[in-house]
Design an enzyme around this catalytic site. Structure first.
Site, PDB file in Angstrom:
ATOM      1  CG  ASN A  85      -1.528   1.249   1.409  1.00 52.19           C
ATOM      2  OD1 ASN A  85      -1.640   2.136   0.384  1.00 52.19           O
ATOM      3  ND2 ASN A  85      -2.440   1.380   2.382  1.00 52.19           N
ATOM      4  CD  GLU A 118      -2.653   0.378 -10.618  1.00 47.79           C
ATOM      5  OE1 GLU A 118      -3.679   0.484 -11.129  1.00 47.79           O
ATOM      6  OE2 GLU A 118      -1.693  -0.329 -11.213  1.00 47.79           O
ATOM      7  CG  ASN A 121     -11.536  -2.120  -0.804  1.00 43.10           C
ATOM      8  OD1 ASN A 121     -11.079  -2.701   0.270  1.00 43.10           O
ATOM      9  ND2 ASN A 121     -12.709  -1.324  -0.783  1.00 43.10           N
ATOM     10  CG  ASP A 145      -3.151  -2.507  12.310  1.00 43.64           C
ATOM     11  OD1 ASP A 145      -2.453  -3.294  12.498  1.00 43.64           O
ATOM     12  OD2 ASP A 145      -3.425  -1.764  13.568  1.00 43.64           O
ATOM     13  CB  THR A 189      -2.165   1.549  14.848  1.00 43.15           C
ATOM     14  OG1 THR A 189      -3.077   2.980  14.619  1.00 43.15           O
ATOM     15  CG2 THR A 189      -2.331   1.376  16.088  1.00 43.15           C
ATOM     16  NE  ARG A 258      -5.329   8.296  10.016  1.00 44.84           N
ATOM     17  CZ  ARG A 258      -4.396   7.737   9.606  1.00 44.84           C
ATOM     18  NH1 ARG A 258      -3.075   8.005   9.656  1.00 44.84           N
ATOM     19  NH2 ARG A 258      -4.561   6.301   9.403  1.00 44.84           N
ATOM     20  CG  ASP A 445      -9.244  -5.500  12.683  1.00 46.66           C
ATOM     21  OD1 ASP A 445      -9.480  -5.539  13.674  1.00 46.66           O
ATOM     22  OD2 ASP A 445      -9.182  -6.404  11.963  1.00 46.66           O
ATOM     23  CD  GLU A 447      -9.984   0.052   6.585  1.00 46.75           C
ATOM     24  OE1 GLU A 447     -11.012   0.437   5.436  1.00 46.75           O
ATOM     25  OE2 GLU A 447      -8.989   0.189   6.974  1.00 46.75           O
TER      26      GLU A 447
HETATM   27  C1  LIG Z   1      -3.721   9.958  27.569  1.00 45.08           C
HETATM   28  C2  LIG Z   1      -3.151   8.901  26.767  1.00 45.08           C
HETATM   29  C3  LIG Z   1      -3.834   7.621  26.445  1.00 45.08           C
HETATM   30  C4  LIG Z   1      -3.396   6.681  25.441  1.00 45.08           C
HETATM   31  C5  LIG Z   1      -4.318   5.604  25.269  1.00 45.08           C
HETATM   32  C6  LIG Z   1      -3.706   4.678  24.365  1.00 45.08           C
HETATM   33  C7  LIG Z   1      -4.866   3.611  23.972  1.00 45.08           C
HETATM   34  C8  LIG Z   1      -4.229   2.876  22.782  1.00 45.08           C
HETATM   35  C9  LIG Z   1      -4.897   1.781  22.515  1.00 45.08           C
HETATM   36  C10 LIG Z   1      -4.782   1.460  21.077  1.00 45.08           C
HETATM   37  C11 LIG Z   1      -5.344   0.315  20.516  1.00 45.08           C
HETATM   38  C12 LIG Z   1      -5.197   0.467  18.940  1.00 45.08           C
HETATM   39  C13 LIG Z   1      -5.796  -0.770  18.415  1.00 45.08           C
HETATM   40  C14 LIG Z   1      -5.774  -0.843  16.974  1.00 45.08           C
HETATM   41  C15 LIG Z   1      -6.473  -0.346  16.086  1.00 45.08           C
HETATM   42  C16 LIG Z   1      -5.873  -0.277  14.497  1.00 45.08           C
HETATM   43  O1  LIG Z   1      -6.448  -1.622  14.135  1.00 45.08           O
HETATM   44  C17 LIG Z   1      -6.321   1.016  14.074  1.00 45.08           C
HETATM   45  C18 LIG Z   1      -5.982   1.324  12.551  1.00 45.08           C
HETATM   46  O2  LIG Z   1      -4.656   1.152  12.370  1.00 45.08           O
HETATM   47  P1  LIG Z   1      -3.737   1.652  11.168  1.00 45.08           P
HETATM   48  O3  LIG Z   1      -4.135   2.967  11.214  1.00 45.08           O
HETATM   49  O4  LIG Z   1      -2.415   0.841  11.016  1.00 45.08           O
HETATM   50  O5  LIG Z   1      -4.660   0.941  10.013  1.00 45.08           O
HETATM   51  N1  LIG Z   1      -5.874   2.158  14.878  1.00 45.08           N
HETATM   52  C19 LIG Z   1      -6.669   2.860  15.374  1.00 45.08           C
HETATM   53  O6  LIG Z   1      -7.961   2.861  15.317  1.00 45.08           O
HETATM   54  C20 LIG Z   1      -6.210   4.126  16.093  1.00 45.08           C
HETATM   55  C21 LIG Z   1      -6.827   4.145  17.415  1.00 45.08           C
HETATM   56  C22 LIG Z   1      -5.665   5.059  18.290  1.00 45.08           C
HETATM   57  C23 LIG Z   1      -6.343   5.442  19.529  1.00 45.08           C
HETATM   58  C24 LIG Z   1      -5.583   6.567  20.017  1.00 45.08           C
HETATM   59  C25 LIG Z   1      -6.260   7.161  21.223  1.00 45.08           C
HETATM   60  C26 LIG Z   1      -5.435   8.211  21.743  1.00 45.08           C
HETATM   61  C27 LIG Z   1      -6.043   8.902  22.959  1.00 45.08           C
HETATM   62  C28 LIG Z   1      -5.448  10.041  23.277  1.00 45.08           C
HETATM   63  C29 LIG Z   1      -6.467  10.683  24.369  1.00 45.08           C
HETATM   64  C30 LIG Z   1      -5.753  11.850  24.897  1.00 45.08           C
HETATM   65  C31 LIG Z   1      -6.344  12.422  26.125  1.00 45.08           C
HETATM   66  C32 LIG Z   1      -5.543  13.371  26.468  1.00 45.08           C
HETATM   67  C33 LIG Z   1      -6.278  14.074  27.652  1.00 45.08           C
HETATM   68  C34 LIG Z   1      -5.259  15.396  28.304  1.00 45.08           C
HETATM   69  N1  LIG Z   2      -3.549   2.428  -3.334  1.00 53.43           N
HETATM   70  C1  LIG Z   2      -4.375   2.626  -2.441  1.00 53.43           C
HETATM   71  N2  LIG Z   2      -4.728   3.729  -2.533  1.00 53.43           N
HETATM   72  C2  LIG Z   2      -5.559   4.436  -1.583  1.00 53.43           C
HETATM   73  N3  LIG Z   2      -5.756   3.899  -0.456  1.00 53.43           N
HETATM   74  C3  LIG Z   2      -5.499   2.415  -0.476  1.00 53.43           C
HETATM   75  C4  LIG Z   2      -4.664   2.077  -1.489  1.00 53.43           C
HETATM   76  N4  LIG Z   2      -4.308   0.606  -0.864  1.00 53.43           N
HETATM   77  C5  LIG Z   2      -4.780   0.642   0.104  1.00 53.43           C
HETATM   78  N5  LIG Z   2      -5.447   1.457   0.532  1.00 53.43           N
HETATM   79  C6  LIG Z   2      -6.300   1.697   1.690  1.00 53.43           C
HETATM   80  O1  LIG Z   2      -5.742   2.565   2.515  1.00 53.43           O
HETATM   81  C7  LIG Z   2      -6.415   2.430   3.830  1.00 53.43           C
HETATM   82  C8  LIG Z   2      -5.217   2.625   4.922  1.00 53.43           C
HETATM   83  O2  LIG Z   2      -4.186   1.649   4.828  1.00 53.43           O
HETATM   84  P1  LIG Z   2      -3.299   1.333   5.879  1.00 53.43           P
HETATM   85  O3  LIG Z   2      -1.894   0.404   4.998  1.00 53.43           O
HETATM   86  O4  LIG Z   2      -3.804   0.438   7.014  1.00 53.43           O
HETATM   87  O5  LIG Z   2      -2.361   2.589   6.373  1.00 53.43           O
HETATM   88  P2  LIG Z   2      -2.818   3.301   7.988  1.00 53.43           P
HETATM   89  O6  LIG Z   2      -2.106   2.361   8.740  1.00 53.43           O
HETATM   90  O7  LIG Z   2      -2.016   4.313   7.737  1.00 53.43           O
HETATM   91  O8  LIG Z   2      -4.094   3.368   8.034  1.00 53.43           O
HETATM   92  C9  LIG Z   2      -6.982   1.195   3.881  1.00 53.43           C
HETATM   93  O9  LIG Z   2      -8.344   1.309   4.348  1.00 53.43           O
HETATM   94  C10 LIG Z   2      -6.661   0.586   2.504  1.00 53.43           C
HETATM   95  O10 LIG Z   2      -7.783  -0.179   1.952  1.00 53.43           O
END
Ligand SMILES: CCCCCCCCCCCCC/C=C/[C@@H](O)[C@H](COP(=O)(O)O)NC(=O)CCCCCCCCCCCCCCC
Ligand SMILES: Nc1ncnc2c1ncn2[C@@H]1O[C@H](COP(=O)(O)OP(=O)(O)O)[C@@H](O)[C@H]1O
Ligand SMILES: [Ca+2]
Length: 488
Positions: A85, A118, A121, A145, A189, A258, A445, A447
């Site tokens: 990706n 490209e 999905n 993820d 993540t 973000r 995950d 999405e």
């Molecule tokens: C105050 C600090 C609190 C830190 C809490 C951290 C809890 C983090 C648990 C993260 C679990 C992540 C589970 C995974 C999810 C991923 O599948 C999924 C997709 O990943 P990809 O972008 O690689 O495709 N990632 C996510 O949905 C991202 C979740 C991230 C959550 C970050 C939450 C940050 C919270 C910050 C609160 C701040 C409060 C501050 C108050 C002064």
């Molecule tokens: N070529 C592409 N252009 C745009 N989006 C894409 C492409 N290939 C995969 N994706 C989508 O990008 C999104 C984020 O991908 P991911 O690899 O998990 O990165 P991130 O961890 O930054 O979210 C997924 O929803 C995936 O389906």
């Protein structure tokens, strides 16, 4: 007789060793090899080992023995299908693969067919219909993820169709996927990589693929009214994590940061959601979500519960239980969800392959209390040891947002709290009043799911990764430096 590189020692010197078949390929004539060394924080690196020997025939004997030994290892992949990706994380997927991973595959004699996606999905749809899977020993995902999610959707769907299983039926037993999946972390993540390897490091992941590691993993299927929606292996989160994801998608240009900004925003917004959670507790298993023990390489809990699952299926499970309430977050963690933001994860004692998911309910509480709960994800304190948090290890669960409840259920609610019912109805009809919205979304995950009412079921050990789970730190003298070569 031999001269090893400065960072290696001969097998047998290592008191904490497990078989670590590390030799990758012969590099130079006559006897230089690449071997693996373990570094800090679960990272692996290559080291070059040179054997020199003045006795020519003995040297040849070594070479042929090493070749013979390598040829007997059938678990190593020879042909891989790679999806990159280019837009994940910091948009470095292509560079990471070309600079750090491809040279290692080449040295190890692994051939690849690389597809740079490209559009979203692209990988999923290619796997579903076009890919000639019989030509490959595994699939490699370069991304986060979300990209991994695409890969499993393609592979699992294809496997079900090939085996005549109806993916739309929530009660069907799904067929396991035969191809293993490798993850080269290049997302935001990368919790699936982190929770299965112990680090987000492309070289380490490439080496786990090359040596042919295998780690089974549970997969949740998510349905709505007998229609398949999605699969999930890490977090299914409604409320806080759903809202964070929805908000963060608008800030994708910011890269991984973000999530922090959206996290802060959603923390301040402090929305809660009403609904009913029903779940089927996992019975007869070993392990609870409050255990001190962790899922580690060769986990006996996963082995035991996986065996139990295949023998008794779900017959031994108890009654469904139901909880109604107002929740800041409803999270199902099928694995720890450990990631750099929270090295112990959302559910530190969850298992990768035990056939269960940990259902975490965070009830409405003050901002201060919610912050205490969140902060505990980053410290040693138990995030579940709070009056407004409960956690259950389950095989299935359902969620129904309050506004989707049947008339009779709503009537019951009305009797329980007629005043509030009237107010919340008014507020739902007038979003401008600033009170809590009725709906959140599910973060599946990473999405966003379009449906809020869902039916989730765990499928034990449905897929296999090129990983071995997180290894316990070795206690040998130089454990913090480089580990030993156990090549042959
Ligand atoms: C105050 C600090 C609190 C830190 C809490 C951290 C809890 C983090 C648990 C993260 C679990 C992540 C589970 C995974 C999810 C991923 O599948 C999924 C997709 O990943 P990809 O972008 O690689 O495709 N990632 C996510 O949905 C991202 C979740 C991230 C959550 C970050 C939450 C940050 C919270 C910050 C609160 C701040 C409060 C501050 C108050 C002064
Ligand atoms: N070529 C592409 N252009 C745009 N989006 C894409 C492409 N290939 C995969 N994706 C989508 O990008 C999104 C984020 O991908 P991911 O690899 O998990 O990165 P991130 O961890 O930054 O979210 C997924 O929803 C995936 O389906
Ligand atoms: Ca699990």
């Amino acid at each position: 007789m031999y001269r090893a590189g400065p960072r290696c020692s001969w097998p047998g010197f290592d008191s904490c060793s497990r078989p670590f078949t590390a030799c990758l390929s012969r590099l130079f004539s006559p006897v230089s090899y690449l071997s693996l060394t373990r570094c800090r924080q679960h990272r692996w690196r290559c080291a070059e080992v040179t054997f020199t020997c003045s006795d020519g025939p003995l040297c040849q004997h070594w070479i042929s023995s090493i070749r013979e030994q390598l040829a007997t290892i059938t678990s190593r992949p020879k042909h891989l299908l790679v999806y990159i990706n280019p837009y994940g994380g910091k948009r470095q997927g292509k560079r990471i693969y070309e600079q750090k991973v491809a040279p290692l595959f080449a040295q190890a004699g692994v051939s690849t067919h690389v597809i740079v996606t490209e559009y979203a999905n692209h990988a999923r749809d290619h796997l579903k219909t076009e890919a000639e899977l019989e030509k490959f020993d595994g699939v490699v995902c370069v991304g986060g993820d979300g990209m991994f999610s695409e890969i499993i959707h393609g592979l699992i769907w294809r496997t079900q169709i090939d085996n005549g299983v109806d993916p739309n039926c929530p009660d069907e037993t799904l067929s396991g996927c035969s191809l293993r999946i490798g993850i080269i972390p290049a997302g935001s993540t990368d919790c699936i990589c982190f929770a299965t390897v112990g680090t987000n490091d492309p070289v380490t992941s490439a080496l786990h693929i090359i040596v042919g590691d295998s780690q089974p993993m549970d997969v949740c299927s998510v349905h709505h009214n007998n229609t398949f929606l999605r699969y999930s292996v890490s977090l299914l989160g409604y409320g806080f994590y759903g809202d964070v994801l929805t908000d963060s998608e608008r800030k994708r240009w910011m890269g991984p940061a973000r999530y922090d900004l959206s996290g802060l925003k959603m923390f301040l917004t402090h929305h809660y959601y009403e609904g009913t959670v029903s779940y089927l507790p996992a019975r007869g298993i070993i392990g609870t979500p409050r255990d001190a023990a962790r899922c580690r390489s060769g986990c006996v809990v996963c082995q035991h519960n996986g065996q139990l699952h295949s023998e008794r299926a779900e017959k031994s499970d108890g009654e469904w239980r139901t909880i109604r309430g107002k929740f800041l977050a409803i999270n199902a963690a099928s694995m720890s969800c450990a990631c750099p933001r929270s090295p112990k994860g959302l559910s530190p004692a969850a298992h990768l392959a035990d056939g269960t998911t940990d259902l975490i309910l965070v009830r409405k509480c003050s901002r201060f209390d919610f912050l205490r709960h969140l902060l505990r994800h980053t410290s040693k304190d138990d995030q579940f040891d709070l009056t407004f948090v409960e956690v259950h290890r389950v095989r299935r669960f359902r969620f129904m947002p309050r506004h989707c409840q049947s008339d009779s259920e709503l009537e019951l609610d009305l009797q329980e709290n007629s005043k509030h019912q009237i107010f919340s109805q008014i507020c739902r009809d007038h979003p401008a009043c600033g009170c809590a919205p009725a709906y959140s979304s599910w973060n599946c995950d990473g999405e966003i799911l379009t449906h809020t009412a869902i039916d989730v079921r765990v499928h034990c050990q449905l897929i296999n990764l090129f990983a071995r789970g997180i290894e316990e730190p070795c206690l040998s003298v130089d454990a913090h430096r480089i580990f030993h070569l156990e090549t042959l």
